[in-house]
Enzyme design. Sequence first.
Site, PDB file in Angstrom:
ATOM      1  N   SER A  12      27.065   6.281 -21.413  1.00  9.93           N
ATOM      2  CA  SER A  12      26.995   7.624 -21.984  1.00  9.93           C
ATOM      3  C   SER A  12      26.905   8.647 -20.861  1.00  9.93           C
ATOM      4  O   SER A  12      26.683   8.301 -19.701  1.00  9.93           O
ATOM      5  CB  SER A  12      25.791   7.753 -22.920  1.00  9.93           C
ATOM      6  OG  SER A  12      24.594   7.627 -22.195  1.00  9.93           O
ATOM      7  N   GLY A  13      27.095   9.901 -21.222  1.00  5.66           N
ATOM      8  CA  GLY A  13      27.008  10.968 -20.234  1.00  5.66           C
ATOM      9  C   GLY A  13      28.362  11.597 -19.946  1.00  5.66           C
ATOM     10  O   GLY A  13      29.409  11.142 -20.424  1.00  5.66           O
ATOM     11  N   ASP A  40      29.229   2.745 -16.695  1.00  2.00           N
ATOM     12  CA  ASP A  40      28.293   3.828 -16.989  1.00  2.00           C
ATOM     13  C   ASP A  40      28.077   4.656 -15.737  1.00  2.00           C
ATOM     14  O   ASP A  40      28.432   4.241 -14.628  1.00  2.00           O
ATOM     15  CB  ASP A  40      26.961   3.250 -17.485  1.00  2.00           C
ATOM     16  CG  ASP A  40      26.146   4.240 -18.319  1.00  2.00           C
ATOM     17  OD1 ASP A  40      26.565   5.406 -18.445  1.00  2.00           O
ATOM     18  OD2 ASP A  40      25.081   3.846 -18.833  1.00  2.00           O
ATOM     19  N   ALA A  61      25.191   7.483 -13.625  1.00  2.92           N
ATOM     20  CA  ALA A  61      23.793   7.471 -13.194  1.00  2.92           C
ATOM     21  C   ALA A  61      23.359   8.889 -12.880  1.00  2.92           C
ATOM     22  O   ALA A  61      24.179   9.737 -12.522  1.00  2.92           O
ATOM     23  CB  ALA A  61      23.606   6.578 -11.969  1.00  2.92           C
ATOM     24  N   GLY A  93      18.908   8.194 -17.881  1.00  4.49           N
ATOM     25  CA  GLY A  93      18.150   8.667 -19.031  1.00  4.49           C
ATOM     26  C   GLY A  93      18.181  10.156 -19.252  1.00  4.49           C
ATOM     27  O   GLY A  93      17.528  10.662 -20.167  1.00  4.49           O
ATOM     28  N   GLY A  94      18.960  10.878 -18.429  1.00  2.00           N
ATOM     29  CA  GLY A  94      19.063  12.317 -18.633  1.00  2.00           C
ATOM     30  C   GLY A  94      19.628  12.680 -19.996  1.00  2.00           C
ATOM     31  O   GLY A  94      19.319  13.731 -20.546  1.00  2.00           O
ATOM     32  N   GLU A 108      21.580   1.842 -23.121  1.00  5.00           N
ATOM     33  CA  GLU A 108      22.288   1.614 -21.860  1.00  5.00           C
ATOM     34  C   GLU A 108      21.767   0.356 -21.175  1.00  5.00           C
ATOM     35  O   GLU A 108      22.550  -0.482 -20.705  1.00  5.00           O
ATOM     36  CB  GLU A 108      22.118   2.821 -20.941  1.00  5.00           C
ATOM     37  CG  GLU A 108      22.877   4.056 -21.392  1.00  5.00           C
ATOM     38  CD  GLU A 108      22.554   5.293 -20.582  1.00  5.00           C
ATOM     39  OE1 GLU A 108      23.317   6.271 -20.670  1.00  5.00           O
ATOM     40  OE2 GLU A 108      21.526   5.298 -19.865  1.00  5.00           O
TER      41      GLU A 108
END
Length: 218
Positions: free
Chosen positions: A28-29, A81, A83, A95-96, A103
């Site tokens: 995600s992100g 992913d 970071a 975790g932002g 995740e």
Amino acid sequence: MNQQLLKEKVAAAVLEHVPENITLGVGSGSTVLCFIEALKQAKRQFRDIVAASETSSKALEAAGFRVRDLNACDPPDIYVDGADEINDDKIMIKGGGAALTREKIIASAAKEFICIIDESKKVAQLGRFPVAVEVIPMARSYVAREIVKLGAEPRWRQGVVTDNGHWILDVHYLDLTAAERMEARINTIAGVVECGIFAQRRADKVLMSQSDGEIVLW
């Protein structure tokens, strides 16, 4: 080259490391959203895809991919992913976007974890970015008090509810010189679901885009 272009560049570059017809895990992100767009443009086909957040699931479905539940398919062959921070040892802070638990579950299940970043995420020492801790709501105050005992400063990320229905504490000033031990220590606190230190399950490969246009693999 601005940060958005760097994200798009590394998201496209990782396609060389992601073959078709595998079970793919997608994180995600913002960088992962660029990766999903790159998958769409490349018209890749996969046996199964699992996603670490509802946002990623919706983006994948909008791109024409079918998203499966992790329980309904084989473990991912590759997990891609981003970071928030990563060091030379491939230990990450994540975790932002409040998706850390899913995740970490998919990363742990995957055979290979590829982290894609722009150069701003590479750090000599972890800890500038706060460590997200997902907590059961009724345990928030208790967990916060226990974290204070570790010499850190927890702050409730008010208004944020995770995809699992939990809350987030952002932990500042945490000593991460022994990141693997700190990850284990936080996760022993009753009421903690998961923390955003990825030391026990770190990345296997890192692809990083640099401002000079180069892609570095380590």
